[in-house]
Design a protein around this motif. Structure first.
Motif, PDB file in Angstrom:
ATOM      1  N   THR A  38       0.826  -1.200   0.000  1.00 22.72           N
ATOM      2  CA  THR A  38       0.000   0.000   0.000  1.00 22.72           C
ATOM      3  C   THR A  38       0.866   1.259   0.000  1.00 22.72           C
ATOM      4  O   THR A  38       0.580   2.213  -0.721  1.00 22.72           O
ATOM      5  CB  THR A  38      -0.927   0.009   1.226  1.00 22.72           C
ATOM      6  OG1 THR A  38      -1.740  -1.164   1.195  1.00 22.72           O
ATOM      7  CG2 THR A  38      -1.817   1.221   1.249  1.00 22.72           C
ATOM      8  N   VAL A  41       2.672   2.428  -3.395  1.00 19.93           N
ATOM      9  CA  VAL A  41       1.967   3.175  -4.445  1.00 19.93           C
ATOM     10  C   VAL A  41       2.280   4.670  -4.370  1.00 19.93           C
ATOM     11  O   VAL A  41       2.692   5.260  -5.375  1.00 19.93           O
ATOM     12  CB  VAL A  41       0.448   2.886  -4.390  1.00 19.93           C
ATOM     13  CG1 VAL A  41      -0.292   3.737  -5.389  1.00 19.93           C
ATOM     14  CG2 VAL A  41       0.181   1.405  -4.648  1.00 19.93           C
ATOM     15  N   ALA A  45       4.728   7.075  -6.999  1.00 21.87           N
ATOM     16  CA  ALA A  45       4.315   8.364  -7.564  1.00 21.87           C
ATOM     17  C   ALA A  45       5.383   9.429  -7.332  1.00 21.87           C
ATOM     18  O   ALA A  45       5.646  10.251  -8.215  1.00 21.87           O
ATOM     19  CB  ALA A  45       2.995   8.804  -6.956  1.00 21.87           C
ATOM     20  N   CYS A  55       0.476  12.174 -10.467  1.00 22.35           N
ATOM     21  CA  CYS A  55       0.715  11.809  -9.072  1.00 22.35           C
ATOM     22  C   CYS A  55      -0.595  11.676  -8.317  1.00 22.35           C
ATOM     23  O   CYS A  55      -0.779  10.738  -7.555  1.00 22.35           O
ATOM     24  CB  CYS A  55       1.602  12.850  -8.407  1.00 22.35           C
ATOM     25  SG  CYS A  55       1.792  12.595  -6.631  1.00 22.35           S
ATOM     26  N   LEU A  57      -3.510  10.928  -9.505  1.00 26.74           N
ATOM     27  CA  LEU A  57      -4.181   9.703  -9.948  1.00 26.74           C
ATOM     28  C   LEU A  57      -3.558   8.462  -9.321  1.00 26.74           C
ATOM     29  O   LEU A  57      -4.258   7.548  -8.889  1.00 26.74           O
ATOM     30  CB  LEU A  57      -4.144   9.607 -11.472  1.00 26.74           C
ATOM     31  CG  LEU A  57      -5.036  10.575 -12.213  1.00 26.74           C
ATOM     32  CD1 LEU A  57      -4.758  10.501 -13.706  1.00 26.74           C
ATOM     33  CD2 LEU A  57      -6.490  10.295 -11.925  1.00 26.74           C
ATOM     34  N   VAL A  58      -2.226   8.429  -9.262  1.00 27.50           N
ATOM     35  CA  VAL A  58      -1.544   7.259  -8.690  1.00 27.50           C
ATOM     36  C   VAL A  58      -1.780   7.188  -7.188  1.00 27.50           C
ATOM     37  O   VAL A  58      -2.080   6.115  -6.649  1.00 27.50           O
ATOM     38  CB  VAL A  58      -0.036   7.306  -9.018  1.00 27.50           C
ATOM     39  CG1 VAL A  58       0.713   6.209  -8.294  1.00 27.50           C
ATOM     40  CG2 VAL A  58       0.172   7.178 -10.518  1.00 27.50           C
ATOM     41  N   MET A  60      -4.236   8.345  -5.553  1.00 25.17           N
ATOM     42  CA  MET A  60      -5.645   8.022  -5.344  1.00 25.17           C
ATOM     43  C   MET A  60      -5.880   6.511  -5.379  1.00 25.17           C
ATOM     44  O   MET A  60      -6.806   5.996  -4.754  1.00 25.17           O
ATOM     45  CB  MET A  60      -6.476   8.700  -6.435  1.00 25.17           C
ATOM     46  CG  MET A  60      -7.961   8.502  -6.327  1.00 25.17           C
ATOM     47  SD  MET A  60      -8.825   9.360  -7.642  1.00 25.17           S
ATOM     48  CE  MET A  60      -8.374   8.384  -9.050  1.00 25.17           C
ATOM     49  N   LEU A  61      -5.022   5.770  -6.058  1.00 24.02           N
ATOM     50  CA  LEU A  61      -5.163   4.320  -6.152  1.00 24.02           C
ATOM     51  C   LEU A  61      -4.607   3.575  -4.932  1.00 24.02           C
ATOM     52  O   LEU A  61      -4.877   2.389  -4.765  1.00 24.02           O
ATOM     53  CB  LEU A  61      -4.474   3.808  -7.415  1.00 24.02           C
ATOM     54  CG  LEU A  61      -5.078   4.286  -8.729  1.00 24.02           C
ATOM     55  CD1 LEU A  61      -4.221   3.814  -9.884  1.00 24.02           C
ATOM     56  CD2 LEU A  61      -6.497   3.802  -8.874  1.00 24.02           C
ATOM     57  N   ALA A  62      -3.856   4.237  -4.085  1.00 24.77           N
ATOM     58  CA  ALA A  62      -3.224   3.574  -2.938  1.00 24.77           C
ATOM     59  C   ALA A  62      -4.229   2.886  -2.009  1.00 24.77           C
ATOM     60  O   ALA A  62      -4.001   1.746  -1.599  1.00 24.77           O
ATOM     61  CB  ALA A  62      -2.358   4.562  -2.167  1.00 24.77           C
ATOM     62  N   PHE A  64      -6.923   1.491  -2.736  1.00 17.50           N
ATOM     63  CA  PHE A  64      -7.476   0.317  -3.401  1.00 17.50           C
ATOM     64  C   PHE A  64      -6.647  -0.933  -3.138  1.00 17.50           C
ATOM     65  O   PHE A  64      -7.168  -2.045  -3.147  1.00 17.50           O
ATOM     66  CB  PHE A  64      -7.633   0.544  -4.902  1.00 17.50           C
ATOM     67  CG  PHE A  64      -8.744   1.490  -5.237  1.00 17.50           C
ATOM     68  CD1 PHE A  64     -10.059   1.167  -4.957  1.00 17.50           C
ATOM     69  CD2 PHE A  64      -8.475   2.721  -5.799  1.00 17.50           C
ATOM     70  CE1 PHE A  64     -11.090   2.048  -5.244  1.00 17.50           C
ATOM     71  CE2 PHE A  64      -9.492   3.612  -6.096  1.00 17.50           C
ATOM     72  CZ  PHE A  64     -10.798   3.272  -5.816  1.00 17.50           C
ATOM     73  N   VAL A  65      -5.346  -0.774  -2.900  1.00 15.62           N
ATOM     74  CA  VAL A  65      -4.502  -1.927  -2.566  1.00 15.62           C
ATOM     75  C   VAL A  65      -4.984  -2.543  -1.261  1.00 15.62           C
ATOM     76  O   VAL A  65      -5.121  -3.767  -1.144  1.00 15.62           O
ATOM     77  CB  VAL A  65      -3.019  -1.503  -2.470  1.00 15.62           C
ATOM     78  CG1 VAL A  65      -2.155  -2.663  -2.019  1.00 15.62           C
ATOM     79  CG2 VAL A  65      -2.536  -0.948  -3.796  1.00 15.62           C
ATOM     80  N   VAL A  68      -8.500  -4.223  -1.887  1.00 11.18           N
ATOM     81  CA  VAL A  68      -8.383  -5.501  -2.600  1.00 11.18           C
ATOM     82  C   VAL A  68      -7.782  -6.567  -1.679  1.00 11.18           C
ATOM     83  O   VAL A  68      -8.241  -7.714  -1.660  1.00 11.18           O
ATOM     84  CB  VAL A  68      -7.544  -5.330  -3.885  1.00 11.18           C
ATOM     85  CG1 VAL A  68      -7.161  -6.660  -4.489  1.00 11.18           C
ATOM     86  CG2 VAL A  68      -8.307  -4.483  -4.889  1.00 11.18           C
TER      87      VAL A  68
END
Length: 88
Positions: A38, A41, A45, A55, A57-58, A60-62, A64-65, A68
């Motif tokens: 996590t 991510v 960036a 940065c 966008l990347v 923002m995905l952290a 989600f790890v 999931v």
């Protein structure tokens, strides 16, 4: 500027995992894998030297790890830890 976006998000995610461990009074081996993944991510960036938009966008995905990881295996570990707390 990119670091000022990634650092607070990384600290927040680290605190979420820490509070989870403190509230359940137990550690979980899956967190030893999930926390570095996590936090990697936002680190990617920053290391990539991307612009602010990429940065954001990347970073923002952290979360989600973590989501999931919890949905695949973490929920079973949490259920087991909660059952252990009930039996005490």
């Amino acid at each position: 500027m990119v670091l000022s976006l990634a650092l607070p998000v990384g600290l927040y995610l680290l605190m979420v995992h820490l509070l989870h461990a403190l509230l359940l009074s137990a550690g979980d081996a899956s967190h030893l894998v999930l926390i570095p993944l996590t936090l990697a991510v936002p680190a990617v960036a920053v290391a990539a030297g991307a612009g602010i938009a990429v940065c954001l966008l990347v970073v923002m995905l952290a979360p989600f790890v973590t989501v999931v990881g919890f949905e695949t295996i973490g929920h079973r570990h949490q259920r087991r830890m909660l059952q252990e707390l009930r039996t005490r």
